[in-house]
Write a protein that holds these residues in place. Structure first.
Motif, PDB file in Angstrom:
ATOM      1  N   LEU A  46     -15.973  -3.712  -3.228  1.00  0.00           N
ATOM      2  CA  LEU A  46     -15.136  -3.551  -2.041  1.00  0.00           C
ATOM      3  C   LEU A  46     -15.858  -4.040  -0.788  1.00  0.00           C
TER       4      LEU A  46
ATOM      5  N   THR B  25      -8.988  -3.150   0.173  1.00  0.00           N
ATOM      6  CA  THR B  25      -8.275  -1.887   0.378  1.00  0.00           C
ATOM      7  C   THR B  25      -7.273  -1.633  -0.741  1.00  0.00           C
TER       8      THR B  25
ATOM      9  N   TYR C 152      -7.949  -6.725   3.149  1.00  0.00           N
ATOM     10  CA  TYR C 152      -6.695  -6.171   2.590  1.00  0.00           C
ATOM     11  C   TYR C 152      -6.795  -6.083   1.068  1.00  0.00           C
TER      12      TYR C 152
ATOM     13  N   TRP D 117       0.812  -1.215   0.000  1.00  0.00           N
ATOM     14  CA  TRP D 117       0.000   0.000   0.000  1.00  0.00           C
ATOM     15  C   TRP D 117       0.841   1.260   0.000  1.00  0.00           C
TER      16      TRP D 117
END
Length: 260
Positions: free
Chosen positions: A83, A112, A109, A44
């Protein structure tokens, strides 16, 4: 341009700042390269760094923030359902259980990461192509020798999605004039179906009129664009800066392994 315009017409588009002076071919190539690089990451940290840098680039061109945020939120709304459902459909360590369905940390995860990648790519597109007019975009695509059909399809989309949007607004206005109020009942869903159907019918009729009008003007399947000048040293400096930026993102990806 009225407040309901979906896209910026060529006549009102303007290029501001250093990015606005760059060759359209270079900006399109750089945007594609940035998008491919971002979607290949698994951490990320590079996404957040890319969003921060491209947001600074967007801010440097004095954008219409309301319109920019509306574009990003429209994309986020499109992927919101995916999502929300992904933690319940991806196997892994259980985070919580809702109505008998287990939500996993691994799924959260992944969701995201998808959201971060989508927003990072969207910010890159707005930063490098946001101030590009439809004509410049077509010239750039032609200059990169992209398929003619793809360029023609893009030009028609840019030109006529705004026309369809205005047609939709006229239909909605006529429904409101007849005292229609959208509610969660059978009548509202029925009227919404009529609205979509009428929009498709009118779009089809208009496309036939446009096709015949363009054939009368000699249109034979693709647009003709003026050739762009040769790239300058400024374009080369921009490419080097982007390559350095991508190298920094790749280094960050190597130094920061995925959490899960």
């Amino acid at each position: 341009m009225n407040k309901h315009s979906v896209l910026t017409p060529a006549s009102t588009s303007h290029s501001i700042g250093f990015i606005g002076t760059i060759d359209p071919r270079v900006k399109i190539a750089v945007t594609i390269l940035l998008a491919i690089t971002l979607v290949s990451f698994a951490s990320w940290q590079p996404m957040v760094a890319s969003i921060a840098i491209t947001a600074l680039i967007i801010a440097s061109s004095s954008p219409d923030w309301r319109k920019t945020l509306r574009r990003i939120l429209a994309m986020d709304g499109f992927i919101l359902v995916t999502l929300v459902l992904l933690p319940f459909t991806f196997p892994g360590d259980v985070m919580f259980t809702l109505w008998g369905f287990d939500a996993s940390w691994q799924g959260l995860y992944r969701a995201t990461m998808i959201a971060l990648k989508a927003n990072a790519v969207m910010c890159g597109i707005i930063a490098f192509l946001g101030n590009l007019s439809s004509t410049e975009l077509g010239r750039g695509m032609t200059g990169l020798y992209l398929p003619t059909k793809l360029t023609t399809l893009m030009m028609f989309t840019v030109r006529y999605i705004d026309v369809l949007h205005h047609e939709y607004l006229r239909l909605r206005q006529s429904m409101r004039a007849r005292a229609f109020r959208l509610k969660t009942n059978r009548h509202s869903w029925k009227m919404t179906g009529y609205l979509v159907g009428m929009l498709l019918v009118r779009a089809h009729e208009r496309s036939e009129r446009i096709l015949w009008a363009m054939k009368c003007r000699g249109f034979h399947g693709h647009y003709h664009f003026a050739h762009l000048p040769h790239p300058t040293r400024r374009d080369a400096a921009f490419v080097l800066a982007i390559l350095f930026f991508l190298a920094a993102l790749i280094t960050l990806e190597v130094l920061c392994p995925p959490l899960i």
